[in-house]
Scaffold this motif. Sequence first.
Motif, PDB file in Angstrom:
ATOM      1  N   SER A 110      -6.200  48.109 -21.305  1.00 23.36           N
ATOM      2  CA  SER A 110      -7.398  47.706 -20.916  1.00 23.36           C
ATOM      3  C   SER A 110      -7.383  47.639 -19.321  1.00 23.36           C
ATOM      4  N   GLU A 111      -6.251  47.635 -18.688  1.00 21.76           N
ATOM      5  CA  GLU A 111      -6.065  47.393 -17.320  1.00 21.76           C
ATOM      6  C   GLU A 111      -5.222  48.715 -16.734  1.00 21.76           C
TER       7      GLU A 111
ATOM      8  N   ASN B 199     -10.300  53.715 -18.980  1.00 21.04           N
ATOM      9  CA  ASN B 199      -9.252  52.857 -19.228  1.00 21.04           C
ATOM     10  C   ASN B 199      -8.416  53.339 -20.497  1.00 21.04           C
TER      11      ASN B 199
ATOM     12  N   GLU C   1     -13.652  50.822 -21.414  1.00 21.11           N
ATOM     13  CA  GLU C   1     -14.503  51.040 -20.373  1.00 21.11           C
ATOM     14  C   GLU C   1     -14.427  52.400 -19.559  1.00 21.11           C
TER      15      GLU C   1
ATOM     16  N   GLY D 196     -15.861  46.853  -8.319  1.00 21.63           N
ATOM     17  CA  GLY D 196     -16.250  46.470  -9.767  1.00 21.63           C
ATOM     18  C   GLY D 196     -14.741  45.709 -10.450  1.00 21.63           C
ATOM     19  N   MET D 197     -13.919  46.030 -10.199  1.00 19.27           N
ATOM     20  CA  MET D 197     -12.769  45.286 -10.776  1.00 19.27           C
ATOM     21  C   MET D 197     -12.711  43.751 -10.150  1.00 19.27           C
ATOM     22  N   ARG D 198     -13.014  43.540  -8.895  1.00 18.94           N
ATOM     23  CA  ARG D 198     -12.788  42.110  -8.166  1.00 18.94           C
ATOM     24  C   ARG D 198     -13.912  41.164  -9.035  1.00 18.94           C
ATOM     25  N   ARG D 199     -14.997  41.994  -9.220  1.00 24.16           N
ATOM     26  CA  ARG D 199     -16.279  41.132  -9.591  1.00 24.16           C
ATOM     27  C   ARG D 199     -15.743  40.774 -11.092  1.00 24.16           C
ATOM     28  N   GLN D 200     -15.094  41.557 -11.820  1.00 24.15           N
ATOM     29  CA  GLN D 200     -14.447  41.563 -13.113  1.00 24.15           C
ATOM     30  C   GLN D 200     -13.516  40.463 -13.277  1.00 24.15           C
ATOM     31  N   GLY D 201     -12.781  40.115 -12.030  1.00 27.62           N
ATOM     32  CA  GLY D 201     -11.385  39.086 -12.122  1.00 27.62           C
ATOM     33  C   GLY D 201     -10.359  40.168 -12.547  1.00 27.62           C
ATOM     34  N   LYS D 202     -10.205  41.335 -12.465  1.00 20.89           N
ATOM     35  CA  LYS D 202      -9.194  42.298 -13.128  1.00 20.89           C
ATOM     36  C   LYS D 202      -8.493  42.794 -12.105  1.00 20.89           C
TER      37      LYS D 202
ATOM     38  N   ASN E  15      -7.700  44.841  -5.791  1.00 20.18           N
ATOM     39  CA  ASN E  15      -7.450  44.768  -7.376  1.00 20.18           C
ATOM     40  C   ASN E  15      -7.094  45.961  -7.892  1.00 20.18           C
TER      41      ASN E  15
END
Length: 436
Positions: free
Chosen positions: A146-147, A180, A185, A236-242, A261
């Motif tokens: 997923s990453e 991904n 996503e 967007g990744m920063r907001r998800q903490g990814k 991120n």
Amino acid sequence: MLEGPKVSQSELAKRFGVSQPQICRIIKNKERILSEWHRNGDPERKRKREGKDVALEAALLRWVEGARAADLPVSGPLLQLKAKHLAEALGRPDPEPSGDWLARFGAHHNLIFKKPPAEKGDTEQPTAEHWASAVLPGLLRSYAPSEIYACGETGVLLPASSPGKGESASDRLTLLLCANADGSEKAPLRAVGETPRPRCLQGVNLGQMPWSYRAGSLAGVTAPLFAEWLRDFNEGMRRQGKSVLLLLTKHEAHPYLQLSNVRMIFVPPATALAQPLDRGIASDLKGHYRRRLLRWLPVERGAGQPTLLDALHMLAQAWGDVRPGLIASCFRAAGFSPDAGAEASARALLSQEQLERRALMDEELERDGEPADGDEGTTEGEDAGEPAAVRPCPSEREVWGSLATLRRYLEYRATSPDLFQAFYELEDAVHMVSAG
């Protein structure tokens, strides 16, 4: 000399033939001067002369450093093209840097540009194979499926005589796709066209659409547009903490950025390392888009040819129709997934004809599996007590007109792109009822 035995400023001024205030300024700014001297590309330079365009030089130097950090070749012609793009982005009146300016820029920063190696044909293949067999697996093991993301571009044609795009039937959009490895996503669709301000998009709350539109030269993704998308994706990744891995092909329109991120990895150009998008994802999207275009019935909808706005909504729906299982199998086929295998690769290599046939079968199954819902919808709301108040069934034209009105309302007043997912599902349900 400043670190040795103490010498008066007046004595130093006499020794070097300068004024005492000048010696004072040098001592005061010693740390800054030494720092700039160490960063200087040519240690023999005795005078600091900045170019006429400091902002452009700083931006270009950052790009060169990023490209070399990513092991990307930087040549003189490529540097000149990048300088032109940066000058346009900075709004310079003369965006074409001269050869003399670039030569001075290279001399100031001690940059040496080598000629790109000649094409070597099959002799370069082992290098790509080594990267795929030795380097890539180590990168993938550090991230969950997923990453692991891959991005790329594909082109689609717009309907003929689209009011938002002029009269040419050859008008097209370039789509920037990103998903991904497990298909959980898909980044919101970004479309690039030729028209800067299409008339059909005026008044639309573009920030809340499930897609985004930008204008680019020849409807193509340029380096500034891609850099903008990269920053949006990183946010967007920063907001998800990814913290994610982004795999993409080397291209002059794909600048390297140091992001908080997102770790960018450029894939060597080789047939064996075809992007997952080329393994069937882009073809599946186009198949769904074509079928939605064929659904557009001008006689029933009374709306003529689809506009650019209509096409963008259909593309967003088609992107949503691409199933996670197909995306995951295409990642495995490309070797971009930790659990890639030969058997999975064989299953994922679908031809365009196979993709369209399978999608058509899926639609037939959906129709056959939910006939009762459509029948219930036609009888809901009847009032047995007052038969005179029963309204006749709306015509197809009235139904589609009502949906168009609802969509227009959402385009102006929507507070979240998620609202359009519910609208798309409603539109699909109405189509299934009318087709059944």
